[in-house]
Design an enzyme around this catalytic site. Structure first.
Site, PDB file in Angstrom:
ATOM      1  N   ASP A 154       0.813  -1.222   0.000  1.00  7.52           N
ATOM      2  CA  ASP A 154       0.000   0.000   0.000  1.00  7.52           C
ATOM      3  C   ASP A 154       0.844   1.267   0.000  1.00  7.52           C
ATOM      4  O   ASP A 154       0.301   2.372  -0.049  1.00  7.52           O
ATOM      5  CB  ASP A 154      -0.977   0.006   1.186  1.00  7.52           C
ATOM      6  CG  ASP A 154      -0.295  -0.080   2.538  1.00  7.52           C
ATOM      7  OD1 ASP A 154       0.659  -0.869   2.672  1.00  7.52           O
ATOM      8  OD2 ASP A 154      -0.722   0.623   3.478  1.00  7.52           O
ATOM      9  N   HIS A 155       2.162   1.094   0.007  1.00  7.79           N
ATOM     10  CA  HIS A 155       3.059   2.252  -0.039  1.00  7.79           C
ATOM     11  C   HIS A 155       3.921   2.291  -1.303  1.00  7.79           C
ATOM     12  O   HIS A 155       4.600   3.294  -1.541  1.00  7.79           O
ATOM     13  CB  HIS A 155       3.962   2.274   1.198  1.00  7.79           C
ATOM     14  CG  HIS A 155       3.219   2.510   2.469  1.00  7.79           C
ATOM     15  ND1 HIS A 155       3.244   3.709   3.144  1.00  7.79           N
ATOM     16  CD2 HIS A 155       2.399   1.701   3.192  1.00  7.79           C
ATOM     17  CE1 HIS A 155       2.480   3.634   4.227  1.00  7.79           C
ATOM     18  NE2 HIS A 155       1.958   2.421   4.270  1.00  7.79           N
TER      19      HIS A 155
END
Length: 307
Positions: free
Chosen positions: A67-68
């Protein structure tokens, strides 16, 4: 200097929040943008803002959870497709180089600009020039994760023009020499030291952007006396044990770090999808009980950073 929050959710996209990405607009300072994390669909979020991919100069990755980072290959490719030619540097933990190179290679994506990938192996300075100094420390997360402290260097004071005019010094080449701190001699023999005609310097700003983390001492050290602290607030205070188990923080813990570090302002992000609608405001309320100058980011919201 201005923050543009491109994604403020935690773990996976939700209807109201995309995953992690923050643009730090440094248009007045250096005509560029720095990006912190790049979750999936970051480039789509950018379309709804004033951020221009060609102006992105640096990308700082906090850690390698999807998610990063899942938005990186697409953004890097699109920047080239859209005509970006200026160099771009990506900073991140060990493994970020392999991730980018494999993704670009397998997808036969070719970037036409100089792309440098710097893997961070030690705490300390990761970048420094005449304007900014960026430091990093390891945080407390399930995998290696870094927080960043961005220090703007003090800006030279303005030339005291009125004082020079009173002395009969006319605008021209002498003004520049005096502003550069030179010692000059006037036609009448008067000696002027440029240092005597420069106003006080403008204090540079300090920005702290933390990745995912438990409550830890490194967070406080990075945030010490910061003008703005950006801290994750995945959980509410009642879920403190769950936050600990999953290597995250509560909104109240973020506020505690801001208070201990004497930060001036706190912005909460990385909000769990369990807080839908206006329920996220409870996180804000909890944080403000401890640290009043707290705000909570939502996708596409901007926050100017004043001097």
């Amino acid at each position: 200097m201005e923050f543009v929050f491109l994604g403020t959710g935690a773990g996976v996209p939700s209807k109201g929040r995309n995953v992690s990405a923050i643009a730090l607009q440094l248009l007045e300072e250096r005509g560029q943008t720095w990006l912190f994390d790049c979750g999936e669909a970051t480039q789509h979020q950018i379309l709804h803002t004033s951020v221009r991919p060609r102006r992105i100069e640096k990308i700082f990755i906090t850690h390698l959870h999807g998610d990063h980072i899942f938005g990186l290959p697409g953004l890097l490719g699109s920047r080239s497709f859209q005509g970006g030619t200026t160099p771009l540097t990506v900073y991140g933990p060990k493994g970020i180089k392999q991730f980018i190179e494999v993704a670009l290679s397998v997808s036969t994506t070719h970037v036409k600009y100089p792309l440098e990938i710097v893997e961070i192996t030690e705490e300390g300075t990761v970048f420094e020039d005449n304007e900014f100094h960026v430091e990093t420390k390891r945080l407390s997360h399930g995998i290696e994760c870094f927080g960043y402290r961005i220090i703007e260097k003090d800006i030279q004071g303005a030339l005291l023009v009125d004082k020079l005019l009173e002395m009969g010094v006319k605008p021209g080449p002498l003004f520049k020499r005096l502003k550069d701190g030179e010692v000059v001699e006037l036609e009448n023999g008067t000696i002027l030291n440029g240092k005597d005609f420069i106003g006080p310097p403008q204090k540079g700003r300090v920005i702290t952007i933390l990745g995912d983390t438990r409550y830890c001492e490194a967070s406080r050290e990075l945030a010490q006396d910061a003008d703005v602290l950006v801290h994750e607030a995945t959980f509410a205070a009642e879920d403190e044990q769950q936050a600990y188990d999953y290597f995250h923080s509560t909104s109240k813990q973020a506020a505690s770090i801001a208070l201990q570090a004497n930060a001036k302002r706190l912005i909460l992000t990385h909000i769990s999808s369990r807080y839908q609608g206006d329920t996220y405001k409870e996180l804000l309320k909890e944080a403000r009980e401890l640290f009043s100058n707290t705000e909570i980011a939502t996708d596409l919201k901007s926050f100017p950073v004043d001097r």
